[in-house]
Design an enzyme around this catalytic site. Structure first.
Site, PDB file in Angstrom:
ATOM      1  N   HIS A  97     -42.159  25.166 -25.895  1.00 36.16           N
ATOM      2  CA  HIS A  97     -40.872  25.650 -25.402  1.00 36.16           C
ATOM      3  C   HIS A  97     -40.821  25.648 -23.887  1.00 36.16           C
ATOM      4  O   HIS A  97     -39.826  25.243 -23.288  1.00 36.16           O
ATOM      5  CB  HIS A  97     -40.609  27.065 -25.931  1.00 36.16           C
ATOM      6  CG  HIS A  97     -40.481  27.123 -27.430  1.00 36.16           C
ATOM      7  ND1 HIS A  97     -40.243  28.288 -28.099  1.00 36.16           N
ATOM      8  CD2 HIS A  97     -40.556  26.151 -28.375  1.00 36.16           C
ATOM      9  CE1 HIS A  97     -40.185  28.043 -29.407  1.00 36.16           C
ATOM     10  NE2 HIS A  97     -40.374  26.765 -29.588  1.00 36.16           N
TER      11      HIS A  97
ATOM     12  N   ARG B  62     -24.569  19.807 -29.756  1.00 40.29           N
ATOM     13  CA  ARG B  62     -25.296  19.596 -31.003  1.00 40.29           C
ATOM     14  C   ARG B  62     -25.515  20.949 -31.659  1.00 40.29           C
ATOM     15  O   ARG B  62     -25.985  21.892 -31.011  1.00 40.29           O
ATOM     16  CB  ARG B  62     -26.641  18.921 -30.737  1.00 40.29           C
ATOM     17  CG  ARG B  62     -27.437  18.650 -32.019  1.00 40.29           C
ATOM     18  CD  ARG B  62     -28.688  17.839 -31.733  1.00 40.29           C
ATOM     19  NE  ARG B  62     -29.677  18.582 -30.959  1.00 40.29           N
ATOM     20  CZ  ARG B  62     -30.790  18.039 -30.460  1.00 40.29           C
ATOM     21  NH1 ARG B  62     -31.025  16.750 -30.630  1.00 40.29           N
ATOM     22  NH2 ARG B  62     -31.643  18.774 -29.787  1.00 40.29           N
TER      23      ARG B  62
ATOM     24  N   GLU C  32     -30.547   9.711 -36.986  1.00 44.58           N
ATOM     25  CA  GLU C  32     -31.976   9.888 -36.722  1.00 44.58           C
ATOM     26  C   GLU C  32     -32.829   9.506 -37.926  1.00 44.58           C
ATOM     27  O   GLU C  32     -34.012   9.211 -37.779  1.00 44.58           O
ATOM     28  CB  GLU C  32     -32.268  11.356 -36.379  1.00 44.58           C
ATOM     29  CG  GLU C  32     -31.488  11.902 -35.204  1.00 44.58           C
ATOM     30  CD  GLU C  32     -31.666  13.397 -35.050  1.00 44.58           C
ATOM     31  OE1 GLU C  32     -32.547  13.801 -34.282  1.00 44.58           O
ATOM     32  OE2 GLU C  32     -30.924  14.156 -35.704  1.00 44.58           O
TER      33      GLU C  32
ATOM     34  N   ASN D 219     -35.408   9.133 -30.436  1.00 40.08           N
ATOM     35  CA  ASN D 219     -36.771   9.679 -30.552  1.00 40.08           C
ATOM     36  C   ASN D 219     -37.191   9.806 -32.013  1.00 40.08           C
ATOM     37  O   ASN D 219     -38.240   9.299 -32.432  1.00 40.08           O
ATOM     38  CB  ASN D 219     -36.855  11.059 -29.880  1.00 40.08           C
ATOM     39  CG  ASN D 219     -36.617  10.994 -28.388  1.00 40.08           C
ATOM     40  OD1 ASN D 219     -36.579   9.921 -27.804  1.00 40.08           O
ATOM     41  ND2 ASN D 219     -36.454  12.145 -27.768  1.00 40.08           N
TER      42      ASN D 219
ATOM     43  N   ARG E 224     -44.436  11.155 -32.656  1.00 41.30           N
ATOM     44  CA  ARG E 224     -44.287  10.909 -31.217  1.00 41.30           C
ATOM     45  C   ARG E 224     -45.084  11.889 -30.374  1.00 41.30           C
ATOM     46  O   ARG E 224     -45.269  11.669 -29.174  1.00 41.30           O
ATOM     47  CB  ARG E 224     -42.809  10.939 -30.815  1.00 41.30           C
ATOM     48  CG  ARG E 224     -42.063  12.223 -31.159  1.00 41.30           C
ATOM     49  CD  ARG E 224     -40.562  12.006 -30.981  1.00 41.30           C
ATOM     50  NE  ARG E 224     -39.740  13.077 -31.510  1.00 41.30           N
ATOM     51  CZ  ARG E 224     -39.136  13.996 -30.762  1.00 41.30           C
ATOM     52  NH1 ARG E 224     -39.282  13.971 -29.465  1.00 41.30           N
ATOM     53  NH2 ARG E 224     -38.385  14.921 -31.316  1.00 41.30           N
TER      54      ARG E 224
ATOM     55  N   CYS F  68     -28.851   8.952 -27.237  1.00 42.55           N
ATOM     56  CA  CYS F  68     -29.261  10.081 -26.387  1.00 42.55           C
ATOM     57  C   CYS F  68     -30.744  10.395 -26.490  1.00 42.55           C
ATOM     58  O   CYS F  68     -31.153  11.541 -26.315  1.00 42.55           O
ATOM     59  CB  CYS F  68     -28.438  11.326 -26.727  1.00 42.55           C
ATOM     60  SG  CYS F  68     -28.515  11.834 -28.454  1.00 42.55           S
TER      61      CYS F  68
END
Length: 757
Positions: free
Chosen positions: A368, A511, A611, A634, A645, A682
Site C-alpha cells: 500500500h 473505477r 482485463e 497489467n 507480474r 490505462c
C-alpha cells in the site's frame, strides 16, 4: 552471579564513568579505560581494536602489549582471533589462545607470552565497530560474569566511536567504520532518484545515560515499562479489532510471547545489575541479539528477529520521554525516509514538499505504501535489509528508484554522478513542461488523447502540471487502503466532489472499488485466504456479492457528480451478466436519490475494464453493451501469459509487444471502431514511450498513465510517423514475427527517426 561479582562489575563501571566525566584528550581517555579494565579484571593485557572503513582492525590502545604497536598493528576482518571476533560478532573465551586455528602472531605486539584470551565485539545497533580483549599468562577460562562485564564496557567504547570521539587518531588517516559508505542493491519500487538525508521512520532511542546511580530504581523502571508494554499488547489482542485478524494477530501473539520471555528479561536485569541504566540494558541485550543472529539465513528466524527488534524498540520508547519521538518529526528539506516498513497513512503524515525518497527493508510493488508513493511521485527502493540499523538520522543517502540502488553515506564521486543524473532528468522534465500545453498530434497528423491515472487528493495538482487532458483512471480503492476503517459515505462523497471540481471540464473516469487480490484491506472482515488471490474474490466479483459496498460508493459518486457527467467503470469483468447485474444496482441508487430530491449527474456513462481474456472472445457484444471500454493491460497481460507480474523470477520473461498480445489489442481496437465505442488503455505500458507508440499504431489513441509519463510519451508521439509504424507492425504480425522481433523493430524505427524515448 554472586553479590561479590556483581559488586566488582559495578565498581568497574563506576571507575569508567569517572574517567568519562574527566576532561582529557580522546587517546588519553581510551588509555585510561584499558588500564582500568586490566586492573579491575586482574588482566596482564587489555587492548582495544577499532574497525576502520577499509575493513581493517587497528590497535587503538593497549596495556601489556608493546605500546609502539598502537596505531601500527593491523588485522583484516577474519584474520587472527581479533579478526574472527569482528567478522562473526561473537566473543571468544580461550585458555590456550595459541592453539586456536585462527591464532596469528603479530611480532610487533609481543603477545606470545599470553595464553588465556577473552575478546568481545564492540557493538552498536547490531554493528561491530571493534573488539575489546583481555589476556593473561596463566591458562584459565574467564567466567561468565567477567565476559558480561567486558561486554558492558565494550558498549561504552562503542558510544565513544559512534559519537566521533576517536576520529582522527589513526596514523593512516582512514576513518572508522561508523562513517563507512554502504551500498545496497534492492528492488526498484517507484521510479525516480532522490538525494537527501536520512530520517528514520521510527527513530531509534539514542541512549545518552549509560551508567545507573541506583540499581533498584532502574530495575523498577524496567519492570514498569515491561508491564505497560505487556498491557498494551494484551489490550490490542483482547479488543478483537477487525484490523487484527490473520497475520496482524499472529505478529501480536509473537510480541506477547517475547514480552513474557523470562530469558530476555533476565538478561536485561543482569545488564542493569552490572551498572547500566534500564534503557542501556535494553540496548545492550538487543545489540547482542542482533549480532548473534546477523548471519542467520532462515527466513522464519529472520522474521522472528525483526519482531523481537520491533518489540525492543517499543520498550525503549516506553522507558524514555517523548523527546526522541519529537526529534523524528523535525524533517530536513531533503528527507529520505528509512524504515523497516510503514503504512500508507503514515506516509501521508509527512509533508510532501520535504520528501525526496523512501528506503524500505521490506516492501513490494503492491504494498500500500508503495502504491501511494508511486502516485505521489516519490522514488522508493525496497529489500534494503539492515539499512535501518546502519543508518543514523542526518546521514547522507541516495535512493535510486530506477534500479533499486541505495547509497548510504556515499563517496563524493558517487554523489556527484547521481547529482548529474538528477540534473539531466530535471532538464528533460523542463523540456516536457514546455510541451504541457501542446496537443499530442503525431508528425503525420494522428491525434492522441493523453490522460492521467490518480487515486488521491495529492494527485490532483498534477492534472495541470502534467498537461493531462483528464483522468482516465481514478482508483477509488486508494482511499480505502490508507484508512483505518471503511470510509463513510460522506467522506467518499467529499473526495469524489473534490476530484471533479479539480478536473473542471476535463473528463474523470472513476473505477468502482477494486479490492481483493493484492489489495487486501486489513479491516475487511471475513476476507478469505486464497491460494491465488489474483484469480479469486476481488473487484466486481466482491462488489456484487457484497452489494452494500457498491451501493454506498455509487450513491456517493452520484451525489458528488450532481450537475456534471459521471463516468463509472467496472473492474475485472469476466462475463457480460456482471455488467447487467451492476447496472441494476446503479439504477436502483439513481431512482432512490431521485425519489428523495437529490441532484443527479447530467449524464451517466457506464464502462467496463477489459482485463480478463474471456472478453476477447465476446468483443462485439461487450462494445455494444457499455458506453466505453478501458483495457487494463497489467492484468490482461499477466492472465494471457499466466505470469504473475509481481514475481521477480518471471517479471521480465514475456514481452508486452509479443505478437499474441498485440493481436489481442488490435482486435479490441477494431471492435471498438466498428461499434463507435470509446476505447482507452490505462495500464503500465501506456506510460512507456515505445509501447505507447505501438498502441497508437494499433488504433488505441486514448492512453492513461502516471502523470510523470505524459511528457515523455507526448514527446515521442510528436516526432513519430504513426502511419509508417503501423505498416511496420502490421507486416510483422502478418509474416509470423517471433516474440521479441517486433520490440526490436520498433526500437530500430525509433532510433532511425531520432524519436526521443
Amino acid at each position: 552471579m554472586t553479590r561479590d561479582k556483581d559488586a566488582g562489575s559495578r565498581v568497574l563501571l563506576k571507575r569508567i564513568r569517572e574517567i568519562m566525566a574527566e576532561p582529557m584528550a580522546p587517546q588519553d581517555r581510551l588509555d585510561r579505560i584499558v588500564g582500568q579494565i586490566a586492573r579491575s579484571m586482574v588482566a596482564e593485557v587489555c587492548s582495544v581494536y577499532a574497525l576502520r572503513a577499509d575493513g581493517v582492525l587497528e590497535l587503538y590502545a593497549t596495556v601489556g602489549l608493546n605500546p609502539k604497536a598502537v596505531h601500527q598493528s593491523q588485522l583484516r576482518l577474519g584474520q587472527g582471533l581479533v579478526g574472527t571476533i569482528a567478522a562473526g560478532s561473537r566473543p571468544l573465551n580461550l585458555s590456550e589462545a595459541q592453539k586456536h586455528p585462527a591464532f596469528e602472531y603479530l611480532p610487533e605486539t609481543g603477545e606470545e607470552l599470553y595464553n588465556s584470551f577473552l575478546g568481545v565485539p564492540i557493538l552498536r545497533a547490531g554493528r561491530t565497530l571493534g573488539v575489546l580483549v583481555v589476556q593473561n599468562e596463566a591458562h584459565r577460562v574467564y567466567g561468565e560474569d567477567e565476559a558480561e562485564a567486558l561486554e558492558t564496557v565494550a558498549m561504552v567504547i562503542g558510544e565513544m566511536i559512534a559519537t566521533g570521539d576517536l576520529t582522527g587518531l589513526s596514523s593512516t588517516g582512514i576513518e572508522l567504520d561508523l562513517a563507512k559508505p554502504v551500498s545496497h542493491h534492492g528492488k526498484p519500487l517507484s521510479d525516480g532518484i532522490g538525494l537527501g538525508h536520512v530520517v528514520l521512520h521510527e527513530p531509534r532511542v539514542v541512549v545518552t545515560e549509560l551508567f545507573n546511580e541506583d540499581t533498584d530504581a532502574e530495575l523498577a523502571r524496567l519492570g514498569k515499562a515491561l508491564s505497560s508494554l505487556r498491557l498494551t499488547i494484551d489490550d490490542m489482542l483482547a479488543r478483537g479489532d477487525m484490523a487484527l485478524e490473520g497475520e496482524h494477530r499472529d505478529v501480536l501473539e509473537t510480541y506477547r510471547m517475547f514480552a513474557h520471555d523470562k530469558g530476555w528479561v533476565q538478561r536485561m536485569e543482569e545488564a542493569i545489575r552490572n551498572g547500566l541504566t534500564a534503557e542501556a540494558g535494553v540496548e545492550k541485550v538487543q545489540s547482542d541479539m542482533r549480532a548473534r543472529l546477523a548471519s542467520v539465513t532462515d527466513p522464519y528466524l529472520r522474521e522472528r528477529m525483526n519482531d523481537f527488534d520491533d518489540l525492543a524498540n517499543r520498550l525503549m520508547r516506553q522507558l524514555v520521554s517523548g523527546d526522541a519521538a519529537q526529534r523524528g518529526k523535525t524533517l530536513p528539506d531533503d528527507a529520505i525516509i528509512v524504515a523497516r516498513n510503514m503504512g500508507a497513512a503514515e506516509l501521508l503524515d509527512y509533508p510532501r514538499d520535504q520528501l525526496r525518497g523512501i528506503v524500505l527493508e521490506e516492501g513490494a510493488p503492491t504494498s500500500h505504501v508503495v502504491i501511494v508513493a508511486r502516485a505521489m511521485g516519490i522514488p522508493v527502493a525496497g529489500g534494503a535489509k539492515g539499512m535501518v540499523a546502519m543508518s543514523d538520522s542526518g546521514d547522507a543517502i541516495i535512493v535510486d528508484g530506477l534500479d533499486g540502488h541505495v547509497h548510504l553515506r556515499p563517496q563524493p564521486d558517487v554523489e556527484a554522478a547521481y547529482a548529474e543524473k538528477v540534473r539531466f532528468r530535471a532538464r528533460r522534465q523542463a523540456e516536457y513542461r514546455e510541451l504541457r500545453d501542446r496537443v499530442a498530434v503525431s508528425a503525420d497528423g494522428q491525434r492522441v488523447t493523453l490522460l492521467m491515472n490518480a487515486g488521491l487528493l495529492v494527485d490532483l495538482p498534477q492534472l495541470d502540471q502534467s498537461g493531462a487532458e483528464g483522468i482516465g483512471l481514478f482508483r477509488t480503492e486508494l482511499q480505502f487502503m490508507i484508512a483505518a476503517t471503511f470510509p463513510r459515505a460522506e467522506a467518499q462523497e467529499r473526495l469524489y466532489r473534490s476530484v471533479l471540481e479539480a478536473a473542471g471540464d476535463r473528463p474523470v473516469t472513476f473505477r468502482t472499488l477494486d479490492i481483493g487480490g493484492d489489495k487486501v484491506l486489513p479491516y475487511f472482515r471475513n476476507a478469505p485466504d486464497e491460494e491465488n488471490p489474483a484469480l479469486g474474490w476481488r473487484a466486481v466479483r466482491l462488489a456484487l456479492d457484497r452489494p452494500g459496498l457498491l451501493r454506498t460508493q455509487v450513491r456517493a459518486l452520484l451525489k458528488a457528480a450532481s450537475g456534471r457527467q459521471l463516468r463509472l467503470m467496472l473492474p475485472m469483468i469476466t462475463e457480460l451478466a456482471e455488467i447487467d447485474q451492476a447496472r441494476r444496482i446503479i439504477m436502483r441508487e439513481v431512482k432512490h436519490l431521485s425519489r428523495f430530491g437529490h441532484g443527479l449527474p447530467l449524464a451517466l456513462r457506464l464502462g467496463a475494464m477489459l482485463e480478463v481474456p474471456s472478453l476477447l472472445f465476446d468483443l462485439d457484444r461487450l462494445m455494444a453493451s457499455v458506453d466505453f471500454v478501458s483495457i487494463g493491460s497489467n492484468d490482461l497481460f499477466q492472465f494471457m501469459h499466466a505470469a504473475d507480474r509481481g514475481n521477480a523470477l518471471i517479471g521480465g520473461r514475456f514481452d508486452t509487444l509479443s505478437p499474441p498480445f498485440l493481436r489481442a489489442l488490435r482486435a479490441t481496437a477494431q471492435a471498438a471502431e466498428r461499434h463507435g465505442t470509446p476505447l482507452t488503455l490505462c495500464g503500465e505500458m501506456a506510460g512507456r514511450p515505445i509501447e505507447a507508440l505501438a498502441l497508437v499504431a494499433l488504433g488505441i489513441t486514448s492512453l492513461s498513465m502516471s502523470p510523470a509519463a505524459i511528457g515523455p510519451v507526448k514527446a515521442a508521439i510528436l516526432k513519430a510517423d504513426i502511419g509508417a509504424l503501423r505498416s511496420l507492425i502490421t507486416a510483422r504480425l502478418e509474416t509470423g514475427a517471433t516474440d521479441h522481433d517486433i520490440h526490436a523493430a520498433i526500437r530500430e524505427f525509433v532510433d532511425t527517426n531520432a524519436i526521443p524515448v
